[in-house]
Enzyme design. Sequence first.
Site, PDB file in Angstrom:
ATOM      1  N   ASN A   1       0.849  -1.197   0.000  1.00  0.00           N
ATOM      2  CA  ASN A   1       0.000   0.000   0.000  1.00  0.00           C
ATOM      3  C   ASN A   1       0.882   1.244   0.000  1.00  0.00           C
ATOM      4  O   ASN A   1       1.501   1.572   1.014  1.00  0.00           O
ATOM      5  CB  ASN A   1      -0.907  -0.028   1.239  1.00  0.00           C
ATOM      6  CG  ASN A   1      -1.815   1.202   1.318  1.00  0.00           C
ATOM      7  OD1 ASN A   1      -1.921   1.973   0.372  1.00  0.00           O
ATOM      8  ND2 ASN A   1      -2.473   1.365   2.450  1.00  0.00           N
TER       9      ASN A   1
ATOM     10  N   LYS B   1      -0.050   4.240  -0.240  1.00  0.00           N
ATOM     11  CA  LYS B   1      -0.765   5.364   0.399  1.00  0.00           C
ATOM     12  C   LYS B   1      -0.638   6.627  -0.482  1.00  0.00           C
ATOM     13  O   LYS B   1      -0.591   6.512  -1.702  1.00  0.00           O
ATOM     14  CB  LYS B   1      -0.275   5.572   1.829  1.00  0.00           C
ATOM     15  CG  LYS B   1      -0.380   4.286   2.650  1.00  0.00           C
ATOM     16  CD  LYS B   1      -0.200   4.492   4.135  1.00  0.00           C
ATOM     17  CE  LYS B   1      -0.326   3.161   4.861  1.00  0.00           C
ATOM     18  NZ  LYS B   1      -0.279   3.318   6.320  1.00  0.00           N
TER      19      LYS B   1
ATOM     20  N   HIS C   1      -9.628   0.642   5.204  1.00  0.00           N
ATOM     21  CA  HIS C   1      -8.347   0.899   5.885  1.00  0.00           C
ATOM     22  C   HIS C   1      -8.591   1.829   7.071  1.00  0.00           C
ATOM     23  O   HIS C   1      -9.450   2.711   7.029  1.00  0.00           O
ATOM     24  CB  HIS C   1      -7.349   1.528   4.909  1.00  0.00           C
ATOM     25  CG  HIS C   1      -5.950   1.533   5.420  1.00  0.00           C
ATOM     26  ND1 HIS C   1      -5.495   2.481   6.325  1.00  0.00           N
ATOM     27  CD2 HIS C   1      -4.895   0.711   5.196  1.00  0.00           C
ATOM     28  CE1 HIS C   1      -4.232   2.236   6.612  1.00  0.00           C
ATOM     29  NE2 HIS C   1      -3.841   1.168   5.945  1.00  0.00           N
TER      30      HIS C   1
ATOM     31  N   GLU D   1      -7.123   4.324   8.132  1.00  0.00           N
ATOM     32  CA  GLU D   1      -7.021   5.755   7.829  1.00  0.00           C
ATOM     33  C   GLU D   1      -8.310   6.263   7.188  1.00  0.00           C
ATOM     34  O   GLU D   1      -8.703   7.416   7.409  1.00  0.00           O
ATOM     35  CB  GLU D   1      -5.812   5.995   6.915  1.00  0.00           C
ATOM     36  CG  GLU D   1      -4.503   5.785   7.668  1.00  0.00           C
ATOM     37  CD  GLU D   1      -3.331   5.354   6.802  1.00  0.00           C
ATOM     38  OE1 GLU D   1      -2.267   5.069   7.379  1.00  0.00           O
ATOM     39  OE2 GLU D   1      -3.468   5.292   5.564  1.00  0.00           O
TER      40      GLU D   1
ATOM     41  N   GLU E   1      -4.919  -5.163  10.631  1.00  0.00           N
ATOM     42  CA  GLU E   1      -3.890  -4.138  10.849  1.00  0.00           C
ATOM     43  C   GLU E   1      -4.162  -3.422  12.167  1.00  0.00           C
ATOM     44  O   GLU E   1      -4.994  -2.514  12.223  1.00  0.00           O
ATOM     45  CB  GLU E   1      -3.900  -3.124   9.709  1.00  0.00           C
ATOM     46  CG  GLU E   1      -3.509  -3.689   8.364  1.00  0.00           C
ATOM     47  CD  GLU E   1      -3.157  -2.565   7.381  1.00  0.00           C
ATOM     48  OE1 GLU E   1      -1.983  -2.478   6.989  1.00  0.00           O
ATOM     49  OE2 GLU E   1      -4.046  -1.780   7.041  1.00  0.00           O
TER      50      GLU E   1
ATOM     51  N   GLY F   1       2.698   2.363  10.831  1.00  0.00           N
ATOM     52  CA  GLY F   1       3.581   3.510  10.660  1.00  0.00           C
ATOM     53  C   GLY F   1       4.253   3.989  11.929  1.00  0.00           C
ATOM     54  O   GLY F   1       4.879   5.035  11.948  1.00  0.00           O
TER      55      GLY F   1
ATOM     56  N   SER G   1       3.644  -2.049  10.313  1.00  0.00           N
ATOM     57  CA  SER G   1       5.107  -1.973  10.425  1.00  0.00           C
ATOM     58  C   SER G   1       5.791  -3.282  10.046  1.00  0.00           C
ATOM     59  O   SER G   1       6.781  -3.689  10.660  1.00  0.00           O
ATOM     60  CB  SER G   1       5.526  -1.519  11.835  1.00  0.00           C
ATOM     61  OG  SER G   1       5.055  -0.202  12.091  1.00  0.00           O
TER      62      SER G   1
END
Length: 249
Positions: free
Chosen positions: A10, A12, A94, A96, A164, A170, A210
Amino acid sequence: MVRNFFVGGNWKMNGSLTQVKALVKQLNEYAIPTGTEVVVSPPSIYVDRVRQELKSEIGVAAQNSYVKASGAYTGEISPEQLKDLGIEWVILGHSERREYFKESDEFVGEKTAHALAAGVNVIACIGEKLEERESNQTTEVVTRQLKGVADKIKDWTHVVVAYEPVWAIGTGKVASPEQAQEVHSVLRKWLAENVSKDVADKTRIIYGGSVSGANAVELAKKEDIDGFLVGGASLKPEFSTIVAARAHL
């Protein structure tokens, strides 16, 4: 049951034309291990270029799509448009998207159903926040999010579930292989009890948060971890090490 290993990258909201060209060149040089499927997900403005220039052995995913085929929905893209470009996959739900754009479990389920109906495969994302893990709500949160998808679809053949943990995305923190396996096992058990044993056995449940070249092999050893959804590391040379993680076992 042996499930094909799945590695998604991904990107992003990262990349420039120069960087995209360089990444595609690197990916085209990869030797994809037998039994491993690789899909990369560039920003939407680059998906067509990447699909045209990337070898067919590697799939391409959009990072989001809407619940309508067309219409007055400024800024959105439809699965039908992705299909028209030869884009095989889309990432939905996701963290986010859930956090910044307030996408609900139900909406993610609706988007998943629409994408599948349009003939686009779905990487459906779920995961708990740090405060939810610390208050022992992980199982409650991830199964609720999975139910949001299960309530809207019947056929899981073209769905990959990506677990996730939000606290590991991240941040450099990564769930230990044991922590990840524990949640993956819970998810597979939930599918067996609430959808079917066949779906539970066949659906790939991948880990994201990560993931790096340094930890991929240890994570890949766990029986219910069927691959990875990789963020930052998918933009780096170490992505090739992650792609080969299962082959190193």
